[in-house]
Design a protein around this motif. Structure first.
Motif, PDB file in Angstrom:
ATOM      1  N   MET A   1      35.001  45.192  42.107  1.00  0.00           N
ATOM      2  CA  MET A   1      35.091  44.036  41.671  1.00  0.00           C
ATOM      3  C   MET A   1      35.197  43.298  43.419  1.00  0.00           C
ATOM      4  N   ILE A  42      26.094  38.313  45.042  1.00  0.00           N
ATOM      5  CA  ILE A  42      26.602  39.139  44.163  1.00  0.00           C
ATOM      6  C   ILE A  42      26.061  40.105  43.512  1.00  0.00           C
ATOM      7  N   ALA A  47      30.278  42.336  40.744  1.00  0.00           N
ATOM      8  CA  ALA A  47      31.023  41.211  39.889  1.00  0.00           C
ATOM      9  C   ALA A  47      32.080  40.503  40.698  1.00  0.00           C
ATOM     10  N   TYR A  73      30.616  31.655  35.970  1.00  0.00           N
ATOM     11  CA  TYR A  73      31.591  32.536  36.209  1.00  0.00           C
ATOM     12  C   TYR A  73      32.849  31.686  35.668  1.00  0.00           C
TER      13      TYR A  73
END
Length: 198
Positions: A1, A42, A47, A73
């Motif tokens: 992440m 990205i 993510a 998102y």
């Protein structure tokens, strides 16, 4: 992440990046100068877990960037950081989908506390004792907030009464809005009346 910061001021960007690295040492912090670089970043870095973006980005009108990011998102916390004083700008950003509005003049500790609060809420960290009202489960603090909103108290008034910072109030409100699936104080009060919370 990954955590994404978009700001065209290198000093601000680096300062926020430092705060985030301290908060989440294992996360990848990605610094971008332009909003147009986000999609490629990205794809390259993975993510998103958080977005922090400047309100006044070159080539971006008003809250377009906020709306676009939230459109793609919706569940990822988005913090707007701006040199403009809160007030109308904050309301516009929250309506566009921002989860938190922070002025650049805010002390680093307060910025950290506010972002930590967002992470905790997004991770589903349990609030205080749960109060069940109809089909809605709220913490005692959230029930207290609804009553304070009904009294017409501002964030500053709530902060004074609860002896917490204004940014902590904003995070509590964000959690409440998320829990009730609403976007504003007015919608919260409408929901509360329709569901017997007031």
């Amino acid at each position: 992440m990954s955590l994404y910061i978009i700001d065209d001021h290198p000093l601000v960007r680096q300062a926020i990046a430092m705060l985030l690295r301290r908060m989440k040492p294992a996360a990848k912090v990605v610094e971008l100068e332009k909003f147009s670089e986000l999609q490629a970043a990205i794809i390259k870095n993975g993510a998103p877990e958080l977005f922090v973006l400047d309100l006044l980005l070159p080539g971006v009108k008003g809250t377009t960037a906020v709306s676009e990011v939230k459109g793609m998102y919706g569940d990822v916390p988005l913090v707007v950081i701006s040199s403009m004083p809160a007030g109308e700008a904050e309301e516009t950003c929250i309506e566009a989908g921002a989860d938190l509005y922070i002025e650049k003049s805010t002390p680093a500790n307060d910025i950290s506390a506010a972002i930590q609060g967002l992470f905790a809420a997004a991770d589903g960290t349990p609030d205080e004792d749960i109060v069940v009202a109809g089909d809605t489960k709220l913490s005692k603090r959230q029930k207290q907030l609804i009553i304070m909103l009904d009294r017409g108290l501002s964030n500053r008034d709530i902060a004074t009464e609860l002896d917490i910072s204004e940014h902590t109030v904003k995070v509590h409100l964000w959690r409440l809005f998320r829990r009730l699936n609403v976007k504003s104080r007015t919608q919260t009060l409408h929901f509360a009346r329709m569901n017997g919370l007031l």
